[in-house]
Scaffold this motif. Structure first.
Motif, PDB file in Angstrom:
ATOM      1  N   VAL A  37      -5.170 -70.125   6.509  1.00 21.97           N
ATOM      2  CA  VAL A  37      -5.528 -69.001   5.645  1.00 21.97           C
ATOM      3  C   VAL A  37      -6.040 -69.530   4.304  1.00 21.97           C
ATOM      4  N   ALA A  42      -9.013 -63.121   1.363  1.00 19.67           N
ATOM      5  CA  ALA A  42      -9.970 -63.565   2.384  1.00 19.67           C
ATOM      6  C   ALA A  42     -11.264 -62.772   2.303  1.00 19.67           C
ATOM      7  N   ALA A  45     -12.550 -62.639   8.498  1.00 22.78           N
ATOM      8  CA  ALA A  45     -11.768 -63.413   9.455  1.00 22.78           C
ATOM      9  C   ALA A  45     -12.676 -64.072  10.474  1.00 22.78           C
ATOM     10  N   ALA A  67     -11.193 -71.768   6.276  1.00 28.01           N
ATOM     11  CA  ALA A  67     -10.193 -71.306   5.334  1.00 28.01           C
ATOM     12  C   ALA A  67     -10.552 -71.777   3.918  1.00 28.01           C
ATOM     13  N   ALA A  72     -10.129 -66.131   6.715  1.00 30.37           N
ATOM     14  CA  ALA A  72      -8.818 -66.216   7.373  1.00 30.37           C
ATOM     15  C   ALA A  72      -9.018 -66.360   8.868  1.00 30.37           C
TER      16      ALA A  72
END
Length: 72
Positions: A37, A42, A45, A67, A72
């Motif tokens: 992460v 973030a 994703a 990351a 994320a």
């Protein structure tokens, strides 16, 4: 930090952002996964799917790189 490419000095120095976690499938089979992460919020994703060799150092480097870039 930017993307940690496989074999770069940053990757070799152990600049890991992630950790090994354990997941449980619907049939109760347990398996390991690698989760990284970003620091802070973030941008979005990304799911990185392993190749035949499993979650090796290359896959961890790619995941850590995303990351480091805020995903994320």
């Amino acid at each position: 930090m930017g993307l940690l490419r496989y074999g770069t000095p940053e990757a070799k120095q152990g600049g890991r952002m992630g950790e090994i976690i354990q997941l449980t499938a619907a049939d109760d089979h347990e398996f390991d996964a690698y989760r990284a992460v970003p620091e802070g919020e973030a941008k979005g994703a990304v799911v990185v799917i392993q190749e035949i060799f499993g979650v090796n150092i290359h896959i961890r480097d790619v995941t850590d790189g995303y990351a480091a870039d805020g995903y994320a």
